[in-house]
Write an enzyme that holds these catalytic residues in place. Structure first.
Site, mmCIF file in Angstrom:
data_model
loop_
_atom_site.group_PDB
_atom_site.id
_atom_site.type_symbol
_atom_site.label_atom_id
_atom_site.label_comp_id
_atom_site.label_asym_id
_atom_site.label_seq_id
_atom_site.Cartn_x
_atom_site.Cartn_y
_atom_site.Cartn_z
ATOM 1 N N GLY A 45 2.977 1.758 -3.421
ATOM 2 C CA GLY A 45 3.277 0.401 -3.108
ATOM 3 C C GLY A 45 2.107 -0.141 -2.619
ATOM 4 C CB CYS A 46 1.416 -1.978 0.557
ATOM 5 S SG CYS A 46 0.178 -2.416 1.919
ATOM 6 C CG PHE A 47 -3.910 -0.679 -2.118
ATOM 7 C CD1 PHE A 47 -4.269 -1.794 -1.116
ATOM 8 C CD2 PHE A 47 -4.923 -0.943 -3.199
ATOM 9 C CE1 PHE A 47 -4.970 -2.829 -1.267
ATOM 10 C CE2 PHE A 47 -5.460 -2.051 -3.396
ATOM 11 C CZ PHE A 47 -5.617 -3.122 -2.468
ATOM 12 C CB ALA B 160 -0.354 4.346 -0.390
ATOM 13 C CE1 TYR C 292 3.031 -5.577 3.712
ATOM 14 C CE2 TYR C 292 2.112 -3.451 4.729
ATOM 15 C CZ TYR C 292 2.671 -4.101 3.948
ATOM 16 O OH TYR C 292 3.136 -3.685 2.655
#
Length: 199
Positions: A34-36, A39, A175
């Site tokens: 997903g969102c690096f 991760a 976020y």
């Protein structure tokens, strides 16, 4: 130094060098989670992980960018010490930082670029990753959407994406909280999450 003494010292040096244990060579693994930013943030504290960088993997066209990476997954490249964590253990840690049952992205990040995958470098790694995936499915009692793929070219992401959570803690946490990542991972894993996965 006379010749005989020099020869003795040289022989002793060679013997000591050959007797010393060889340093374990570091290895790398590529995951799409997903969102690096997340991760990278979530797996970098795993014991045995040496370095994590973000980028793009799984696509065809060369030189992807954040603005143009169609066909690619946001990914991380993990450098790790196999004497401290095995490949299956690393794959297991990765699974515990994502919702592996989600086929359409991760948490609030939707679409193809946010799907999850493990990129194995060879047949042995692929077999090990598939075994971990099967175990995860048994534990969660649900099908696992995370793909186990073959080798890929990993393209480094832009500098401003590297270590984003560390360099921009307020923006990142805004976020993360707004996305609901931790709440979703808790809902998926509950008390199953490993100690190394919970940060």
């Amino acid at each position: 130094m006379n010749t005989r003494l020099f020869s003795a010292v040289a022989a002793a040096t060679l013997l000591a060098a050959s007797a010393a244990p060889a340093a374990t060579a570091l290895k790398t693994a590529v995951f799409a989670g997903g969102c690096f930013w997340s991760a990278e943030h979530d797996i970098e504290g795993t014991p045995g992980v040496v370095r994590v960088v973000v980028g793009y993997a799984g696509g065809v066209r060369p030189h992807p960018t954040y603005e143009n990476h169609e066909g690619y997954l946001e990914s991380i490249k993990v450098t790790y010490d196999p004497s401290k964590i095995s490949y299956p253990q690393l794959v297991n840690a990765f699974f515990h930082h994502i919702d592996p049952t989600d086929p359409g992205g991760q948490i609030c990040d939707r679409g193809p670029t946010y799907r999850t995958a493990v990129f194995a470098t060879d047949a042995a790694e692929k077999q090990q990753a598939e075994a971990v995936k099967a175990q995860v499915a048994r534990v969660l009692h649900k099908p696992v959407a995370t793909e186990i793929r073959g080798p890929t070219t990993f393209w480094m992401g832009e500098g401003y994406h590297q270590d984003y959570a560390r360099k921009n803690p307020v923006a990142y946490m805004t976020y993360r909280v707004g996305c609901g990542r931790d709440a979703q991972l808790k809902a998926v894993w509950g008390g199953i999450r490993t100690a190394s996965a919970a940060r």
